[in-house]
Scaffold this motif. Sequence first.
Motif, PDB file in Angstrom:
ATOM      1  N   VAL A 123       0.834  -1.205   0.000  1.00 23.04           N
ATOM      2  CA  VAL A 123       0.000   0.000   0.000  1.00 23.04           C
ATOM      3  C   VAL A 123       0.869   1.256   0.000  1.00 23.04           C
ATOM      4  CG1 VAL A 123      -1.649   1.345   1.348  1.00 23.04           C
ATOM      5  CG2 VAL A 123      -1.991  -1.115   1.076  1.00 23.04           C
ATOM      6  N   VAL A 124       1.911   1.266   0.824  1.00 22.03           N
ATOM      7  CA  VAL A 124       2.808   2.424   0.892  1.00 22.03           C
ATOM      8  C   VAL A 124       3.483   2.653  -0.461  1.00 22.03           C
ATOM      9  CG1 VAL A 124       4.941   3.326   1.914  1.00 22.03           C
ATOM     10  CG2 VAL A 124       3.205   2.253   3.369  1.00 22.03           C
ATOM     11  N   LEU A 126       2.461   1.730  -3.488  1.00 25.49           N
ATOM     12  CA  LEU A 126       1.503   2.169  -4.498  1.00 25.49           C
ATOM     13  C   LEU A 126       1.126   3.641  -4.304  1.00 25.49           C
ATOM     14  CD1 LEU A 126      -0.748  -1.023  -4.511  1.00 25.49           C
ATOM     15  CD2 LEU A 126       0.668  -0.215  -6.413  1.00 25.49           C
ATOM     16  N   CYS A 127       0.956   4.034  -3.053  1.00 30.93           N
ATOM     17  CA  CYS A 127       0.637   5.437  -2.781  1.00 30.93           C
ATOM     18  C   CYS A 127       1.797   6.346  -3.183  1.00 30.93           C
ATOM     19  CB  CYS A 127       0.297   5.620  -1.298  1.00 30.93           C
ATOM     20  SG  CYS A 127      -1.272   4.861  -0.803  1.00 30.93           S
ATOM     21  N   LEU A 128       3.021   5.897  -2.924  1.00 28.42           N
ATOM     22  CA  LEU A 128       4.199   6.683  -3.305  1.00 28.42           C
ATOM     23  C   LEU A 128       4.301   6.810  -4.818  1.00 28.42           C
ATOM     24  CD1 LEU A 128       6.879   8.101  -2.636  1.00 28.42           C
ATOM     25  CD2 LEU A 128       7.978   5.845  -2.647  1.00 28.42           C
ATOM     26  N   ARG A 130       1.903   6.612  -6.981  1.00 30.52           N
ATOM     27  CA  ARG A 130       0.841   7.480  -7.473  1.00 30.52           C
ATOM     28  C   ARG A 130       1.184   8.940  -7.194  1.00 30.52           C
ATOM     29  NH1 ARG A 130      -5.456   8.127  -5.402  1.00 30.52           N
ATOM     30  NH2 ARG A 130      -6.055   9.602  -7.039  1.00 30.52           N
ATOM     31  N   TYR A 131       1.707   9.217  -6.013  1.00 31.48           N
ATOM     32  CA  TYR A 131       2.073  10.583  -5.645  1.00 31.48           C
ATOM     33  C   TYR A 131       3.138  11.142  -6.591  1.00 31.48           C
ATOM     34  CZ  TYR A 131       3.999  14.456  -2.911  1.00 31.48           C
ATOM     35  OH  TYR A 131       4.453  15.689  -2.501  1.00 31.48           O
ATOM     36  N   ASN A 137      -4.172   4.462 -13.230  1.00 29.83           N
ATOM     37  CA  ASN A 137      -5.180   3.450 -12.907  1.00 29.83           C
ATOM     38  C   ASN A 137      -5.684   2.757 -14.174  1.00 29.83           C
ATOM     39  OD1 ASN A 137      -6.270   5.977 -13.587  1.00 29.83           O
ATOM     40  ND2 ASN A 137      -8.240   5.500 -12.633  1.00 29.83           N
ATOM     41  N   TRP A 150      -9.846   4.407  -9.003  1.00 32.30           N
ATOM     42  CA  TRP A 150      -8.591   4.403  -8.259  1.00 32.30           C
ATOM     43  C   TRP A 150      -8.635   3.518  -7.023  1.00 32.30           C
ATOM     44  CZ3 TRP A 150      -3.763   4.874  -8.932  1.00 32.30           C
ATOM     45  CH2 TRP A 150      -3.246   5.749  -9.882  1.00 32.30           C
ATOM     46  N   LEU A 154      -6.240   0.329  -6.504  1.00 34.22           N
ATOM     47  CA  LEU A 154      -5.273   0.201  -5.414  1.00 34.22           C
ATOM     48  C   LEU A 154      -5.486  -1.088  -4.628  1.00 34.22           C
ATOM     49  CD1 LEU A 154      -5.075   3.885  -4.113  1.00 34.22           C
ATOM     50  CD2 LEU A 154      -3.344   2.618  -5.403  1.00 34.22           C
TER      51      LEU A 154
END
Length: 326
Positions: A123-124, A126-128, A130-131, A137, A150, A154
């Motif tokens: 999760v971390v 994927l969030c990074l 995306r950021y 997506n 999205w 995720l």
Amino acid sequence: MSIYVALLAGCVLTMILGKFVLAELRKLKAGQEIRQDGPTWHNSKAGTPTMGGIAFILGSGIVTFACGWQQMLAGDFAHLYVYLFALIFGLIGFVDDYRKVRQHQNEGLTAKQKFALQLLAAVVFLCLMRYEGLLTNDLYIPFINVTVNWIVYLIFAAFVIVGCVNSVNLTDGIDGLASSVTAVVMAFFMGAAMIWKFTTLGIFSSALCGSLVGFYALYNRHPAKCFMGDTGSLFLGGAVAALAFAFDMPLVLIPVGIIYILETLSDIIQVGYFKATHGKRFFKMAPLHHHLERCGWSEVKIVTVFVSITAVFCLLAYCGIRGRYL
């Protein structure tokens, strides 16, 4: 040029580092414990040093940083994110291996502990990604893109990553299997990066490809002098999954990871069939490589066939996705 340098440097450096890692593992008496419910013919492997994956983790990491520093100065950190993500999984595997060695048994972290740590890492990451704008997506299928919500994407991506990591871990059951198959997968990503000019991802892929070739050639081919352990196999699973998402083509895991998938499916089928029939087995033993061993295949033959299958499917994958960035 840096990609070719990384390939060669990864191989040579891992061969050198492996000698020191192997010596230290022997001093620590970090020998592999054989599962009681595992194949009895593997009992002779008990005591073989494990956690040897440290060699190619260090080798590929040093080369990735050394060959990719110019790209980092220019603000491209894709290879750094992928390596660090894989490293987190390697650390989870290291904790698991270390507990096994200390307790002298083949059980380390519980399944729930592993799953929770792996899901959090996924999760971390994927969030990074995306950021940083490195992840969309979209699910790319040859010739078309399918855009997914999205949140749904995720959730899907997190479980794909955890599944991929554990599939690679499951594949690491006989001498040289996970290292050789994954070397071919890394070669695929290296080739794709060169054609699509994803230089940083190419540097990491080639560094790890070379490192795996060096590790396999000197330490992991049958009869193995050293096992990679969960330290190595979880790192490799993290690397394969991370690259698929860094290339923004997670579905490419289906063809390039065909062996990982078959190994996992064989395990799922075995367990499901056993429960449904109250004790009968679909395979002689799961996962698939152990079934083939029971059928009389040597470890060398299994590795050769599985590597060949992986190479064919990687070629097919390239043919299917080559038009995306051209």
